[in-house]
Design an enzyme around this catalytic site. Structure first.
Site, PDB file in Angstrom:
ATOM      1  N   GLU A  41       0.808  -1.216   0.000  1.00  0.00           N
ATOM      2  CA  GLU A  41       0.000   0.000   0.000  1.00  0.00           C
ATOM      3  C   GLU A  41       0.845   1.273   0.000  1.00  0.00           C
ATOM      4  O   GLU A  41       0.342   2.364   0.267  1.00  0.00           O
ATOM      5  CB  GLU A  41      -0.964  -0.025   1.185  1.00  0.00           C
ATOM      6  CG  GLU A  41      -1.942  -1.189   1.072  1.00  0.00           C
ATOM      7  CD  GLU A  41      -2.994  -1.226   2.161  1.00  0.00           C
ATOM      8  OE1 GLU A  41      -2.942  -0.374   3.070  1.00  0.00           O
ATOM      9  OE2 GLU A  41      -3.864  -2.102   2.101  1.00  0.00           O
TER      10      GLU A  41
ATOM     11  N   LYS B 260     -15.727  -1.673   2.138  1.00  0.00           N
ATOM     12  CA  LYS B 260     -14.979  -2.138   0.973  1.00  0.00           C
ATOM     13  C   LYS B 260     -15.968  -2.726  -0.029  1.00  0.00           C
ATOM     14  O   LYS B 260     -16.651  -3.709   0.269  1.00  0.00           O
ATOM     15  CB  LYS B 260     -13.955  -3.208   1.380  1.00  0.00           C
ATOM     16  CG  LYS B 260     -12.817  -2.685   2.245  1.00  0.00           C
ATOM     17  CD  LYS B 260     -11.928  -3.834   2.711  1.00  0.00           C
ATOM     18  CE  LYS B 260     -10.698  -3.324   3.453  1.00  0.00           C
ATOM     19  NZ  LYS B 260      -9.898  -4.440   4.024  1.00  0.00           N
TER      20      LYS B 260
END
Length: 430
Positions: free
Chosen positions: A209, A341
């Site tokens: 990330e 999500k």
């Protein structure tokens, strides 16, 4: 108003070099929309099914040609001729055709890519930015809000090849006046952190990330490095910038114990809750995600009783963007926030339902990327459209992460007014 005339999908690569699915929805007006499905590394066991081929001769078994085939055949046949602006009907048609609770037949990745592509096509057809179109899909009248970024600048756990157990160490520029300034704060702290790590002779390679992924002696060492970087960058920890953790505790929960292998420590639920509480006392941590294992509901109750009145406790693997599980959490007073999500649940409609349920119950909602991302920036529009107030989309490098930040900057300029509320998004801060 425009009907769908064609749907097509293809296999593309995500930010980890693994296959994912991209879908196009084409309308009779000539408008079209494209969207990609992301993919997670640390996943909740109750997430909707990401359909993979399992053919070891292609992409180590991670190919998505079955999901692509489902879009190009069954889903295409189902949706061609339907009105694109009826998002609920489109999503429900796909859910009914799949017929399983976890979307195991068509694949959540196939359904999601089409669901989001349809929304994008409808927005183009109506001449609206995507955030405005998504906002119009909701029953309530949300004012647009630019979210506080939760920037993951040290990666551990499943997101990095290092010895750090906690998966994400994040900064939140709550004192910034605009989202563009919040992103500047974050970038400056990110570069300061690189200098701190270099000075200590530590690796400055990045994880999935975009955060740094050094080997460190403890989780506290990661927090200390970030605190030093905040000061070097010229900001005040606790005022300008606060901290957040994603423990991803399910990844180190073994035989009823929370095992921090990097520190050679093993704790039961109460001891681990005490450990997290101690970190919150020592550092300006205002949000903890997945502080307990997804199945350790008793542990979650202990953690919520201990910290729930002063720290945002976010359920990710715990709730998996699922309204049925979220309702249990609300009923049992477990956690006080949900991570959102798209691909955990698999459609835009169900995602909006989860956000609404959370807000109605007084829970916060944090819009999130996955560790396997693409250049798709839909989550930025979702965060603005729903006035969620917070977004997790990684660090300040890797174009798959920065694309979302740049989209927020563009939206802020389009809106032409102050819509960034900083610390006001965190009701527990007062």
């Amino acid at each position: 108003m425009s009907k769908i005339v064609d749907i097509k999908a293809r296999e593309i690569l995500d930010s980890r070099g693994n296959p994912t699915i991209e879908a196009d929805v084409i309308l009779e007006s000539g408008a079209s929309g494209s969207a990609c499905a992301p993919s997670g590394a640390s996943t909740g066991s109750r997430e909707a099914l990401e359909l993979r081929d399992g053919d070891k001769s292609r992409y180590l078994g991670k190919g998505v040609t079955k999901a692509v085939g489902n879009v190009n055949s069954a889903i295409r046949e189902l949706l061609v001729g339907m009105e694109v602006s009826d998002q609920k009907a489109l999503d429900q048609a796909m859910l009914d055709a799949d017929g399983t609770e976890n979307k195991g037949n068509l694949g959540a990745n196939a359904i999601l890519a089409v669901s989001l592509a349809a929304a994008k096509a409808a927005a183009v057809d109506q001449g609206k930015p995507l955030y405005e179109y998504i906002s119009d899909l909701q029953d309530d009248d949300n004012e647009y809000s630019l979210p506080v970024p939760m920037m993951n600048i040290i990666n551990g756990g499943e997101h990095a090849d290092n010895n750090v157990d906690i998966q994400e160490f994040m900064i939140q520029p709550v004192g910034a006046p605009t989202v563009a300034e919040a992103i500047r704060y974050g970038a400056e702290i990110f570069h300061a952190l690189k200098g701190v790590l270099k000075k200590r002779g530590l690796n400055t390679a990045v994880g999935d990330e975009g955060g740094f992924a050094p080997n460190l002696p403890s989780n506290e060492a990661a927090l200390e490095a970030i605190m030093e970087a905040i000061e070097i960058a010229g900001y005040k920890a606790g005022d300008d910038v606060t901290l957040a953790l994603d423990c991803a505790a399910s990844e180190f929960y073994k035989d009823g114990k929370y095992v921090l292998a990097g520190e050679d420590r093993s704790m039961n639920s109460e001891e681990f809750a005490d450990y997290l509480a101690e970190l919150c006392d020592r550092y300006p941590i205002i949000s903890i995600e997945d502080g307990m294992d997804e199945s350790d509901w008793d542990g979650w109750k202990i953690l919520t009783e201990k910290l729930g009145k002063k720290v945002q406790l976010v359920g990710d693997d715990l709730f998996v963007t699922n309204t049925r599980i979220l309702q249990r959490g609300i009923d049992e007073k477990v956690a006080n926030s949900i991570l959102i999500k798209f691909n955990q649940i698999g459609s835009l409609t169900e995602t909006l339902d989860a956000i609404k349920m959370a807000k109605d119950a007084g829970y916060t909602a944090v819009i999130s990327h996955r560790s396997g991302e693409t250049a798709d920036t839909t989550i930025a529009d979702l965060a603005v459209a729903t006035a969620a107030g917070q977004i997790k989309t990684g660090s300040l490098c890797r174009s798959d992460r920065v694309a979302k930040y740049n989209r927020l900057i563009r939206i802020e300029q389009e809106l032409g007014r102050a819509a960034y509320h900083g610390r006001k998004e965190f009701k527990l801060l007062g």
